[in-house]
Design a protein around this motif. Structure first.
Motif, PDB file in Angstrom:
ATOM      1  N   ASP A  12     -28.071   0.041 -16.168  1.00 18.81           N
ATOM      2  CA  ASP A  12     -29.416  -0.500 -15.654  1.00 18.81           C
ATOM      3  C   ASP A  12     -28.946  -2.146 -15.184  1.00 18.81           C
ATOM      4  O   ASP A  12     -28.307  -2.846 -15.475  1.00 18.81           O
ATOM      5  CB  ASP A  12     -30.151  -0.698 -17.105  1.00 18.81           C
ATOM      6  CG  ASP A  12     -30.759   0.602 -17.957  1.00 18.81           C
ATOM      7  OD1 ASP A  12     -30.596   1.369 -16.896  1.00 18.81           O
ATOM      8  OD2 ASP A  12     -31.006   0.372 -18.886  1.00 18.81           O
ATOM      9  N   VAL A  13     -29.883  -1.911 -13.857  1.00 23.49           N
ATOM     10  CA  VAL A  13     -29.907  -3.284 -13.294  1.00 23.49           C
ATOM     11  C   VAL A  13     -31.199  -3.905 -12.988  1.00 23.49           C
ATOM     12  O   VAL A  13     -32.086  -2.887 -12.754  1.00 23.49           O
ATOM     13  CB  VAL A  13     -28.913  -3.161 -12.039  1.00 23.49           C
ATOM     14  CG1 VAL A  13     -29.049  -4.204 -10.969  1.00 23.49           C
ATOM     15  CG2 VAL A  13     -27.549  -2.594 -12.249  1.00 23.49           C
ATOM     16  N   ASP A  34     -25.270 -12.282 -11.527  1.00 25.47           N
ATOM     17  CA  ASP A  34     -26.171 -12.797 -11.948  1.00 25.47           C
ATOM     18  C   ASP A  34     -26.794 -12.118 -13.023  1.00 25.47           C
ATOM     19  O   ASP A  34     -26.444 -10.571 -13.042  1.00 25.47           O
ATOM     20  CB  ASP A  34     -27.261 -13.491 -11.214  1.00 25.47           C
ATOM     21  CG  ASP A  34     -26.866 -14.386  -9.887  1.00 25.47           C
ATOM     22  OD1 ASP A  34     -26.144 -15.150 -10.214  1.00 25.47           O
ATOM     23  OD2 ASP A  34     -27.289 -14.332  -8.844  1.00 25.47           O
ATOM     24  N   THR A  35     -27.284 -12.662 -14.048  1.00 24.94           N
ATOM     25  CA  THR A  35     -28.065 -11.635 -15.184  1.00 24.94           C
ATOM     26  C   THR A  35     -29.337 -12.378 -15.358  1.00 24.94           C
ATOM     27  O   THR A  35     -29.729 -13.632 -14.930  1.00 24.94           O
ATOM     28  CB  THR A  35     -27.195 -11.574 -16.217  1.00 24.94           C
ATOM     29  OG1 THR A  35     -27.171 -13.328 -16.971  1.00 24.94           O
ATOM     30  CG2 THR A  35     -25.663 -11.075 -16.153  1.00 24.94           C
ATOM     31  N   LEU A  44     -29.689  -8.200 -18.496  1.00 23.45           N
ATOM     32  CA  LEU A  44     -29.102  -7.317 -17.558  1.00 23.45           C
ATOM     33  C   LEU A  44     -28.784  -7.934 -16.341  1.00 23.45           C
ATOM     34  O   LEU A  44     -29.099  -9.063 -16.062  1.00 23.45           O
ATOM     35  CB  LEU A  44     -30.241  -6.002 -17.291  1.00 23.45           C
ATOM     36  CG  LEU A  44     -30.913  -5.238 -18.367  1.00 23.45           C
ATOM     37  CD1 LEU A  44     -32.156  -4.381 -17.790  1.00 23.45           C
ATOM     38  CD2 LEU A  44     -29.779  -4.341 -19.091  1.00 23.45           C
ATOM     39  N   PRO A  45     -27.802  -7.163 -15.588  1.00 19.71           N
ATOM     40  CA  PRO A  45     -27.219  -7.646 -14.407  1.00 19.71           C
ATOM     41  C   PRO A  45     -28.544  -7.733 -13.253  1.00 19.71           C
ATOM     42  O   PRO A  45     -29.558  -7.110 -13.675  1.00 19.71           O
ATOM     43  CB  PRO A  45     -26.192  -6.722 -13.948  1.00 19.71           C
ATOM     44  CG  PRO A  45     -26.091  -5.983 -15.108  1.00 19.71           C
ATOM     45  CD  PRO A  45     -27.227  -5.856 -16.322  1.00 19.71           C
ATOM     46  N   LEU A  46     -28.595  -8.870 -12.415  1.00 16.82           N
ATOM     47  CA  LEU A  46     -29.546  -9.175 -11.541  1.00 16.82           C
ATOM     48  C   LEU A  46     -28.990  -8.873  -9.962  1.00 16.82           C
ATOM     49  O   LEU A  46     -28.269  -9.534  -9.661  1.00 16.82           O
ATOM     50  CB  LEU A  46     -30.198 -10.441 -11.592  1.00 16.82           C
ATOM     51  CG  LEU A  46     -31.288 -10.982 -10.559  1.00 16.82           C
ATOM     52  CD1 LEU A  46     -32.553 -10.119 -10.998  1.00 16.82           C
ATOM     53  CD2 LEU A  46     -31.348 -12.392 -10.788  1.00 16.82           C
ATOM     54  N   PHE A  47     -29.720  -8.107  -9.315  1.00 13.09           N
ATOM     55  CA  PHE A  47     -29.577  -7.644  -8.043  1.00 13.09           C
ATOM     56  C   PHE A  47     -30.798  -8.427  -7.366  1.00 13.09           C
ATOM     57  O   PHE A  47     -31.845  -7.984  -7.457  1.00 13.09           O
ATOM     58  CB  PHE A  47     -29.250  -6.336  -7.716  1.00 13.09           C
ATOM     59  CG  PHE A  47     -28.667  -6.213  -6.264  1.00 13.09           C
ATOM     60  CD1 PHE A  47     -27.479  -5.954  -6.048  1.00 13.09           C
ATOM     61  CD2 PHE A  47     -29.501  -5.955  -5.232  1.00 13.09           C
ATOM     62  CE1 PHE A  47     -26.781  -5.889  -4.844  1.00 13.09           C
ATOM     63  CE2 PHE A  47     -28.896  -5.652  -3.995  1.00 13.09           C
ATOM     64  CZ  PHE A  47     -27.580  -5.761  -3.651  1.00 13.09           C
TER      65      PHE A  47
END
Length: 85
Positions: A12-13, A34-35, A44-47
């Motif tokens: 999950d991103v 980033d999270t 969660l990871p951040l895009f």
């Protein structure tokens, strides 16, 4: 027995549209540094995205027709009409 270490990190991103703050969660292999912590407590990871369907002119209906830009298209056509075959 499945091979180890050959599959991408599919998880999950959170994708964040930086132009308007809209965010959504989906599964992805996108690399992130980033999270972000969500309201439900998950981290969660951040895009980060520059634009998404929430801010892109095509999807929001705010795009401008090229033919309505002050006659620039017609001016261009007249200027280069001599080069047409």
């Amino acid at each position: 027995m499945p091979k180890q270490g050959i599959h991408p990190n599919y998880r999950d991103v959170v994708f964040l549209d930086q132009s308007n703050g809209f965010q959504f969660v989906t599964r992805s292999c996108a690399p992130t540094k980033d999270t972000v912590k969500l309201d439900d407590g998950r981290e969660l990871p951040l895009f980060k995205l520059e634009t998404s369907s929430e801010s892109h002119a095509f999807y929001t209906g705010t795009q401008k027709s090229v033919d309505n830009l002050g006659g620039r298209v017609e001016k261009f056509r007249n200027k280069f009409a001599q080069f047409r075959k």
